[in-house]
Design an enzyme around this catalytic site. Sequence first.
Site, mmCIF file in Angstrom:
data_model
loop_
_atom_site.group_PDB
_atom_site.id
_atom_site.type_symbol
_atom_site.label_atom_id
_atom_site.label_comp_id
_atom_site.label_asym_id
_atom_site.label_seq_id
_atom_site.Cartn_x
_atom_site.Cartn_y
_atom_site.Cartn_z
ATOM 1 C CG ASN A 131 -4.060 -2.811 -10.474
ATOM 2 O OD1 ASN A 131 -4.475 -3.579 -9.750
ATOM 3 N ND2 ASN A 131 -2.596 -2.610 -10.186
ATOM 4 N N PRO A 155 -14.541 -6.411 -3.684
ATOM 5 C CG PRO A 155 -15.998 -6.178 -5.580
ATOM 6 C CD PRO A 155 -15.814 -6.654 -3.904
ATOM 7 C CB ALA A 156 -11.604 -1.758 -6.401
ATOM 8 N N GLY A 207 -3.346 -4.223 -2.602
ATOM 9 C CA GLY A 207 -3.326 -2.852 -2.610
ATOM 10 C C GLY A 207 -2.237 -1.860 -2.112
ATOM 11 C CB SER A 208 -2.092 1.372 -0.703
ATOM 12 O OG SER A 208 -3.063 1.479 0.088
ATOM 13 C CD GLU A 229 0.898 -7.784 -5.369
ATOM 14 O OE1 GLU A 229 1.572 -6.587 -5.243
ATOM 15 O OE2 GLU A 229 -0.085 -7.828 -6.227
ATOM 16 C CG LEU A 230 1.274 -4.746 0.976
ATOM 17 C CD1 LEU A 230 1.663 -4.482 2.510
ATOM 18 C CD2 LEU A 230 -0.271 -4.557 1.043
ATOM 19 C CB CYS A 263 1.897 -3.573 -7.674
ATOM 20 S SG CYS A 263 1.357 -5.156 -8.250
ATOM 21 C CD GLU A 360 2.902 1.069 -6.638
ATOM 22 O OE1 GLU A 360 2.226 1.474 -5.434
ATOM 23 O OE2 GLU A 360 2.934 0.008 -6.717
ATOM 24 C CD GLU A 437 -2.289 -13.367 -4.463
ATOM 25 O OE1 GLU A 437 -2.172 -12.112 -5.133
ATOM 26 O OE2 GLU A 437 -3.615 -13.308 -4.193
HETATM 27 P P1 ADP Z 1 -5.455 2.131 -4.295
HETATM 28 O O1 ADP Z 1 -4.923 3.379 -3.700
HETATM 29 O O2 ADP Z 1 -4.720 1.561 -5.280
HETATM 30 O O3 ADP Z 1 -6.905 2.229 -4.649
HETATM 31 P P2 ADP Z 1 -6.314 0.964 -1.875
HETATM 32 O O4 ADP Z 1 -5.154 0.021 -1.089
HETATM 33 O O5 ADP Z 1 -6.677 2.073 -1.426
HETATM 34 O O6 ADP Z 1 -5.215 1.139 -3.123
HETATM 35 O O7 ADP Z 1 -7.454 0.087 -2.180
HETATM 36 C C1 ADP Z 1 -7.447 -1.583 -2.454
HETATM 37 C C2 ADP Z 1 -8.444 -2.072 -1.739
HETATM 38 O O8 ADP Z 1 -8.410 -1.818 -0.486
HETATM 39 C C3 ADP Z 1 -9.765 -1.718 -2.481
HETATM 40 O O9 ADP Z 1 -10.684 -2.669 -2.573
HETATM 41 C C4 ADP Z 1 -10.008 -0.447 -1.440
HETATM 42 O O10 ADP Z 1 -11.505 -0.391 -1.400
HETATM 43 C C5 ADP Z 1 -9.748 -1.266 -0.285
HETATM 44 N N1 ADP Z 1 -9.615 -0.599 1.075
HETATM 45 C C6 ADP Z 1 -9.077 0.718 1.048
HETATM 46 N N2 ADP Z 1 -9.145 1.223 2.416
HETATM 47 C C7 ADP Z 1 -9.313 0.263 3.334
HETATM 48 C C8 ADP Z 1 -9.826 -0.007 4.421
HETATM 49 N N3 ADP Z 1 -9.405 1.224 5.320
HETATM 50 N N4 ADP Z 1 -10.133 -1.351 5.112
HETATM 51 C C9 ADP Z 1 -10.164 -2.099 4.105
HETATM 52 N N5 ADP Z 1 -10.369 -2.037 2.819
HETATM 53 C C10 ADP Z 1 -9.884 -0.956 2.312
#
Ligand code: ADP
Length: 459
Positions: A131, A155-156, A207-208, A229-230, A263, A360, A437
């Site tokens: 995001n 990165p994502a 992330g989540s 940071e969730l 978030c 969320e 952060e």
């Molecule tokens: P969103 O649902 O907002 O994409 P995620 O938590 O799934 O949130 O993703 C945030 C980051 O965490 C991304 O870089 C994603 O690739 C990474 N991610 C997702 N699943 C895993 C995992 N099992 N282990 C490590 N990183 C992960």
Amino acid sequence: MLIVYNPATAEEIGRVATHSTDEVKAALDRVCAAFPAWSARLASERSDILRRWHDSVKADKEAFAELLCRENGKCLSEARGEIDYGLGFIEWYAEEAKRVYGDTLPTHDRNAQVVVTKEAVGPVAAITPWNFPFMMITRKVATALAAGCSMVIKPAEDTPLTALKLLEYARKAGIPEGVLEVVVGDPKAIGLILTGDPRIRKISFTGSTAVGKLLAAQCAATVKKMTLELGGNAPFIVFEDANLDEAVKGLVSAKLRNCGQVCISPNRIFVQRSILQTFLRRVQAAVADIEVDQGLREGFVVGPLVNQAGFDKVAHLVEQAKAAGAEVLMGGKPHAKGGLFYEPTILTGLQDDSPLATEEIFGPVFAIYAFEDEEEAIRRANQTEFGLVAYAYTRALGRSLRLSSGLEAGMVILNSGSVGTASVPFGGIKQSGYGREGSYYGIEEYVHVKYVLMAGAHF
Ligand code: ADP
């Protein structure tokens, strides 16, 4: 191979080779090998290099903004804003690198001195979301490198291009191989390698909550430090004594930023019943003026959701709310533009236990609830396992004080819809995570405290 799409047009905008397990391990080896020399550099040298990185990215701000817009879907003006925000972290931590102070404490032994030093925790890793593909990276990298840590970033998958471009500029600015590495590929497999390596001393994750919990469990085996940071479920409370013009402005900009995929986006909007109808009318009028469009143009527009999963989640939450009897004041359906565009939506008449209130949303949906008095507003605002940010609008000083202590959140924002900048501590409590952060608190996450007793003054 990762194929990257523009979420506004569904066009392919790039392909990125993914790293094999061996390549990820090799990157970790480089990060670990680079740590001793990087941490031994003078703080002023690290500062100079960060500053060069900052300046070179800033000189090409428009190219970064355009890439961000195409990769993430946010509009150009927001992309520029994110770049300023993200560059702010590099600049801030280039300065802060020089201010990691230790301490001398009162001694318990007249022949000894008690000295406290702060040392970089070691090689570290970061996992970032899509995001804020630029700012999330600069915020973590600048802090880590300033403290003397080397860092590997994952990165994502939706937005790797900005990360790779930042790496290219980092190299040109003199950030050596190993001090910063980017790995791209299967998140689960890479996550297991990063968390399982005992040499990596910290993971910073945004992330989540579900993935954050998983990573925390994986990190337990090697007792790694973490910054998490969730998710959030931000309450946004408007009292009858508020400046309504300001409250509407703050709400609309906070909610529609990045199409609600933030978030800290207001998730539950609590409005005092005496002003509810007036407030609803004003929010409707403000939202009606905002265009939905692809972002490569001037002016603020609401872009698409980032991907099909994000779109489906928003559409499902709204359908569920409608089926449960919510009143749709605006939107409530996919946008006529098609693709991943969803109409800015205003809903009322929801229950506090509806999924729209407990999950969320991550979309352009204003979910508005009425409340009677302050005690009820604070109680309902806190009725969530999350605790990232809470917003409130009121002119009353006493109430502001009660809100600042009563709201369970890492950040309480009174009479503003704007939270972040490099100089403030960003982070949550409860299941929104831990660690901060930004600001001088941020660098503390990348150092450990060492107590040194220097005895022997009598011999
Ligand atoms: P969103 O649902 O907002 O994409 P995620 O938590 O799934 O949130 O993703 C945030 C980051 O965490 C991304 O870089 C994603 O690739 C990474 N991610 C997702 N699943 C895993 C995992 N099992 N282990 C490590 N990183 C992960």
